[in-house]
Design a protein around this motif. Sequence first.
Motif, PDB file in Angstrom:
ATOM      1  N   THR A 198       7.058   2.343  18.799  1.00 43.10           N
ATOM      2  CA  THR A 198       6.111   1.999  17.610  1.00 43.10           C
ATOM      3  C   THR A 198       7.037   1.699  16.561  1.00 43.10           C
ATOM      4  N   ARG A 199       6.348   1.475  15.281  1.00 41.46           N
ATOM      5  CA  ARG A 199       6.908   1.112  14.310  1.00 41.46           C
ATOM      6  C   ARG A 199       7.384   2.055  13.320  1.00 41.46           C
ATOM      7  N   GLY A 200       7.156   3.326  13.853  1.00 42.87           N
ATOM      8  CA  GLY A 200       7.461   4.505  13.313  1.00 42.87           C
ATOM      9  C   GLY A 200       6.480   5.579  12.777  1.00 42.87           C
ATOM     10  N   SER A 201       6.932   6.674  12.143  1.00 43.96           N
ATOM     11  CA  SER A 201       5.938   7.655  11.863  1.00 43.96           C
ATOM     12  C   SER A 201       6.006   7.830  10.103  1.00 43.96           C
ATOM     13  N   GLU A 202       4.736   7.793   9.635  1.00 42.99           N
ATOM     14  CA  GLU A 202       4.621   7.604   8.044  1.00 42.99           C
ATOM     15  C   GLU A 202       3.113   8.093   7.818  1.00 42.99           C
ATOM     16  N   PRO A 203       2.748   8.533   6.632  1.00 40.08           N
ATOM     17  CA  PRO A 203       1.419   8.623   6.161  1.00 40.08           C
ATOM     18  C   PRO A 203       0.709   7.535   6.614  1.00 40.08           C
ATOM     19  N   ARG A 204      -0.445   7.457   6.946  1.00 36.52           N
ATOM     20  CA  ARG A 204      -1.187   6.393   7.076  1.00 36.52           C
ATOM     21  C   ARG A 204      -1.318   5.333   6.283  1.00 36.52           C
ATOM     22  N   ASN A 205      -0.867   4.154   6.415  1.00 36.08           N
ATOM     23  CA  ASN A 205      -0.950   2.976   5.569  1.00 36.08           C
ATOM     24  C   ASN A 205      -0.750   1.565   6.236  1.00 36.08           C
ATOM     25  N   HIS A 206      -1.719   0.666   6.124  1.00 35.51           N
ATOM     26  CA  HIS A 206      -1.636  -0.342   6.931  1.00 35.51           C
ATOM     27  C   HIS A 206      -0.260  -1.266   6.922  1.00 35.51           C
ATOM     28  N   VAL A 207       0.239  -1.416   5.836  1.00 37.70           N
ATOM     29  CA  VAL A 207       1.497  -2.103   5.567  1.00 37.70           C
ATOM     30  C   VAL A 207       2.649  -1.378   6.321  1.00 37.70           C
ATOM     31  N   GLY A 208       2.832  -0.307   5.936  1.00 41.06           N
ATOM     32  CA  GLY A 208       3.966   0.535   6.365  1.00 41.06           C
ATOM     33  C   GLY A 208       5.046   0.258   5.516  1.00 41.06           C
TER      34      GLY A 208
END
Length: 297
Positions: A92-102
């Motif tokens: 997956t693209r990774g873990s971070e607080p939810r945010n579409h763009v990342g």
Amino acid sequence: MQIAMLQDQIVLAEELEPVYLDRGIFFGDGVYEVVRSYDGKIFGLEEHLQRFARSLSAINIKGVDIESIRSRVSRAFKTAGISNAKIYFHITRGSEPRNHVGRAESKPNFFLTVTELDDDSEEKTKGIAVSTHPDWRWKRCDIKSLNLLPNVLARRDAAKKGCAEAIFVDRKGLITEGAASAFFAIFGRSDVAENHKTAPAGQILRSAPLTANILPSITRDFVFKAGRNIGLAVIERSLTPEEASRADELFITSTTKDIVAVVRFDDKLVGDGKPGKYTKLLMREFRRKYCEELPAV
Ligand code: PLP
């Protein structure tokens, strides 16, 4: 983000395990592969790794070294010591607080499982029933993405009807593929004359062409080769459910199941309701030619 809730428990956001913030969970923002082994050797690993690299590139996940994926797959497979195994892995693209763009700096997450493959012999010998379902998926089904909700819903609908697979039908009324498989029909001599004028005399093996509407299935390539080996003419042209329902034989293919005969299509029996002659020949040819004497990884 300050706090989060896990089931009914409030926790501080900073104490959350990164796995809860995986973009795969929030958005299905990742891609996956499934490979299998036969008698201790992995089938088509090269092809699966190439497809995985294509999927990663298609959704712009960068910095993944495919050689390191190969060695992780190999290490896990050897550690598990299962000779007929199913190996699932995703990034997956990774873990971070939810945010579409990342965030650009997000680090991809890797996950893998090795499980014993249940080569369901009843399915293999008796074949399966399938039911059609509208293809509700997006327009890039050639990417093996984690977004599988339409596939899940179609499979659940099929299971409710006593069917082992759902066959997707798109808005134009054409069959694309199964919810977790490629879909094939075999037509006999009379149909060749009537409907497949370009094919030489003899049985033909037909499946949808490779477009963005279907996954470029690895098994499909080998099945086409096996089909040619046994004298079938291969035609890549989509079928309607009506055409499928009057095929001589139908079958599905996937990495974990290889070839499984379809003996009921919606409410109609296929042929005499038993796995067909050419499907059985194909199963034998496929196993004999492509699954025995695989290279070690
Ligand atoms: N099509 C879909 C939607 C699938 O999920 C799968 C396998 O999971 C297939 C086709 C078959 O692909 P492969 O032969 O590479 O396993």
